[in-house]
Design a protein around this motif. Structure first.
Motif, mmCIF file in Angstrom:
data_model
loop_
_atom_site.group_PDB
_atom_site.id
_atom_site.type_symbol
_atom_site.label_atom_id
_atom_site.label_comp_id
_atom_site.label_asym_id
_atom_site.label_seq_id
_atom_site.Cartn_x
_atom_site.Cartn_y
_atom_site.Cartn_z
ATOM 1 N N ARG A 170 -10.623 -6.241 -1.927
ATOM 2 C CA ARG A 170 -9.672 -5.427 -2.718
ATOM 3 C C ARG A 170 -8.115 -5.953 -2.123
ATOM 4 N NH1 ARG A 170 -12.616 -0.021 -1.840
ATOM 5 N NH2 ARG A 170 -12.743 -1.132 0.335
ATOM 6 N N ARG A 171 -7.044 -5.690 -2.850
ATOM 7 C CA ARG A 171 -5.757 -6.097 -2.296
ATOM 8 C C ARG A 171 -5.271 -5.049 -1.604
ATOM 9 N NH1 ARG A 171 -2.771 -9.629 -3.080
ATOM 10 N NH2 ARG A 171 -3.932 -10.747 -4.444
ATOM 11 N N VAL A 172 -5.065 -5.102 -0.132
ATOM 12 C CA VAL A 172 -4.479 -4.340 0.840
ATOM 13 C C VAL A 172 -2.853 -4.696 1.104
ATOM 14 C CG1 VAL A 172 -6.433 -3.402 1.738
ATOM 15 C CG2 VAL A 172 -5.448 -5.737 2.777
ATOM 16 N N THR A 173 -2.475 -5.774 0.694
ATOM 17 C CA THR A 173 -1.098 -6.257 0.906
ATOM 18 C C THR A 173 -0.806 -7.085 -0.430
ATOM 19 O OG1 THR A 173 -1.697 -8.333 1.827
ATOM 20 C CG2 THR A 173 -1.707 -6.566 3.279
ATOM 21 N N GLY A 174 0.743 -7.537 -0.293
ATOM 22 C CA GLY A 174 1.104 -8.305 -1.420
ATOM 23 C C GLY A 174 0.720 -9.433 -1.316
ATOM 24 N N GLU A 186 2.220 -12.265 -1.399
ATOM 25 C CA GLU A 186 2.938 -12.874 -0.540
ATOM 26 C C GLU A 186 2.103 -13.385 0.932
ATOM 27 O OE1 GLU A 186 4.166 -10.265 -1.655
ATOM 28 O OE2 GLU A 186 5.977 -10.745 -2.879
ATOM 29 N N ILE A 187 1.619 -12.283 1.667
ATOM 30 C CA ILE A 187 0.939 -12.383 2.695
ATOM 31 C C ILE A 187 -0.532 -13.105 2.547
ATOM 32 C CG2 ILE A 187 -0.279 -11.102 4.761
ATOM 33 C CD1 ILE A 187 1.874 -8.970 4.219
ATOM 34 N N LEU A 194 -0.959 -11.901 10.845
ATOM 35 C CA LEU A 194 -0.507 -10.547 11.251
ATOM 36 C C LEU A 194 0.450 -10.683 12.408
ATOM 37 C CD1 LEU A 194 -1.322 -7.898 10.134
ATOM 38 C CD2 LEU A 194 -3.255 -7.740 11.912
ATOM 39 N N VAL A 248 3.878 -11.632 10.856
ATOM 40 C CA VAL A 248 4.524 -10.670 10.347
ATOM 41 C C VAL A 248 5.157 -9.349 11.121
ATOM 42 C CG1 VAL A 248 3.617 -10.930 8.053
ATOM 43 C CG2 VAL A 248 2.582 -9.331 9.413
ATOM 44 N N LYS A 305 8.355 -10.243 13.147
ATOM 45 C CA LYS A 305 9.040 -11.062 12.180
ATOM 46 C C LYS A 305 10.159 -11.818 12.644
ATOM 47 C CE LYS A 305 10.947 -8.637 8.544
ATOM 48 N NZ LYS A 305 11.208 -7.700 7.711
ATOM 49 N N THR A 351 7.451 -5.374 5.377
ATOM 50 C CA THR A 351 7.667 -4.132 5.843
ATOM 51 C C THR A 351 6.357 -3.447 6.127
ATOM 52 O OG1 THR A 351 9.159 -2.328 5.630
ATOM 53 C CG2 THR A 351 8.076 -3.180 3.571
ATOM 54 N N ASN A 407 0.423 0.454 7.512
ATOM 55 C CA ASN A 407 -0.059 -1.220 6.956
ATOM 56 C C ASN A 407 1.256 -1.988 6.668
ATOM 57 O OD1 ASN A 407 -1.664 -3.028 5.926
ATOM 58 N ND2 ASN A 407 -1.572 -2.198 3.832
ATOM 59 N N VAL A 408 0.853 -3.405 6.982
ATOM 60 C CA VAL A 408 2.247 -4.222 6.521
ATOM 61 C C VAL A 408 2.110 -4.824 5.182
ATOM 62 C CG1 VAL A 408 2.538 -5.023 8.804
ATOM 63 C CG2 VAL A 408 0.745 -6.031 7.598
ATOM 64 N N ASP A 409 3.072 -4.711 4.433
ATOM 65 C CA ASP A 409 3.012 -4.883 3.032
ATOM 66 C C ASP A 409 4.401 -5.375 2.596
ATOM 67 O OD1 ASP A 409 2.162 -5.582 0.357
ATOM 68 O OD2 ASP A 409 1.059 -3.687 -0.076
ATOM 69 N N THR A 410 4.525 -5.986 1.285
ATOM 70 C CA THR A 410 5.827 -6.259 0.938
ATOM 71 C C THR A 410 6.651 -5.221 0.191
ATOM 72 O OG1 THR A 410 4.415 -7.365 -1.073
ATOM 73 C CG2 THR A 410 5.430 -8.810 0.749
ATOM 74 N N THR A 419 0.364 -1.063 -1.039
ATOM 75 C CA THR A 419 -0.654 -1.355 -1.955
ATOM 76 C C THR A 419 -1.689 -0.547 -1.827
ATOM 77 O OG1 THR A 419 -0.085 -3.907 -1.747
ATOM 78 C CG2 THR A 419 -1.948 -3.192 -3.116
ATOM 79 N N VAL A 420 -2.073 -0.092 -0.577
ATOM 80 C CA VAL A 420 -3.254 0.860 -0.376
ATOM 81 C C VAL A 420 -2.813 2.074 -0.861
ATOM 82 C CG1 VAL A 420 -4.816 1.892 1.449
ATOM 83 C CG2 VAL A 420 -4.388 -0.571 1.409
ATOM 84 N N ARG A 444 -8.099 4.700 -5.209
ATOM 85 C CA ARG A 444 -8.945 5.103 -4.053
ATOM 86 C C ARG A 444 -8.847 6.759 -3.806
ATOM 87 N NH1 ARG A 444 -8.468 1.063 0.134
ATOM 88 N NH2 ARG A 444 -7.874 -0.892 -0.949
#
Lengths: 201, 201
Positions: A3-7, A9-10, A33, A36, A39, B58, B65-68, B73-74, B80
């Motif tokens: 499942r998608r947990v980040t965008g 881009e990562i 990880l 990021v 950064k 960010t 969580n890290v994401d864009t 996303t979570v 969920r």
């Protein structure tokens, strides 16, 4: 990831990192990880260093080394012995020999070895460039620093043939016991070579 | 390198790559060489992916969580179960649990464990944020998915104390024999836990 947990881009960063030698999917995730999280200390400087490298790196048309200018640092270094050319398969071999500080000469990168099974013939390697450099004069010795593999040795023989008649001495690296090596762990071929080439003590 | 064989741009790339987890000086050199050889297929896309990540990544202010984007996303996934929060030490644990597909819930990243020896106290972790999320209502269960280390367990006890009186069930991961594990190689603590928590067959 299932499942998608980040965008995306990562995910893309992880996919590209996983293509580096030495990094698998798991370590690519760890590296991404780390990047990021750090950064400003790591991700941004690395991105910039890569952009600079991509914009500037080129292959030296004389010797085949990679550098940010052509002719490269090695070919333009006036303190090197111009009369000796060390022939290597790959740029990584050039770097390895330079780290050893064993010789202060010029190099020539073939870009691989002859390998009929993989369809790699003389025209796929930079052998013509080597012959040209030697024919231009001023070179007294060519040291064949190719790998001690079947393909490497085949290539060494072929290069030697091509240099015949140009009045240059051709030598190859010595075979023997690696420094720090234990005899019990060495193969028979290496031991036999070490006995054959034994030196006075 | 002892003598300079390439421009400083490549040296800088090697230095930065060597700071990635899983890459030492030797593999960083191999990776850098691979990158400059595959300039258009690998180096440039990776540089761009890193720039995009650096510009967009960010930390989610809700879960850590890290994401864009923030919330991540979570936290914004409507499929969920919002009534369950899985508490982890690090983002890498969140990713690991997601790969296992074991649960479809929200997460909360503490950002480490309590560690008096390293001077890490409750205020250095995102514990207040968790208490706030639970106090806001709608959460029925908090699963403590921290590492089975002394620091991890200390943190689990502390978090449990802080959640007391908020009317939420607190659970922790089961201890036992890892799937595929051989008893002979397991430590006594794991074996004892596996016996204690045995289940009907």
């Amino acid at each position: 990831m299932s499942r998608r947990v980040t965008g995306p881009e990562i995910d893309r960063l992880i996919q590209l990192l996983a293509r580096l030698p030495g990094l698998g999917p798991r370590s690519a995730r760890r590296a991404a990880l780390q990047l990021v999280k750090k950064k400003d200390q790591l991700l941004r400087p690395l991105a910039e260093a890569m952009t600079v490298a991509a914009d500037n790196v080129t292959t030296c048309r004389t010797c085949g080394n990679v550098d940010t200018h052509d002719p490269c640092t090695v070919c333009t270094d006036p303190r090197r012995d111009e009369s000796v050319i060390v022939v290597v398969e790959d740029v990584s071999d050039l770097w390895a020999l330079e780290r050893s500080n064993a010789i202060n000469a010029r190099y020539h990168v073939l870009g691989g070895t002859l390998s009929p099974l993989d369809g790699i013939g003389p025209d796929d390697l930079n052998i013509a460039g080597l012959v040209e450099r030697v024919a231009a004069g001023g070179v007294k010795e060519v040291i064949l620093a190719v790998n001690a593999t079947v393909d490497g040795q085949t290539t060494a023989h072929y290069v030697t043939d091509r240099l015949q008649g140009l009045g240059v001495a051709v030598s190859r690296l010595a075979h023997g016991v690696p420094v720090g090596g234990e005899l019990d762990y060495l193969d028979e071929g290496t031991l036999a070579a070490a006995i054959r080439s034994r030196t006075p003590f």
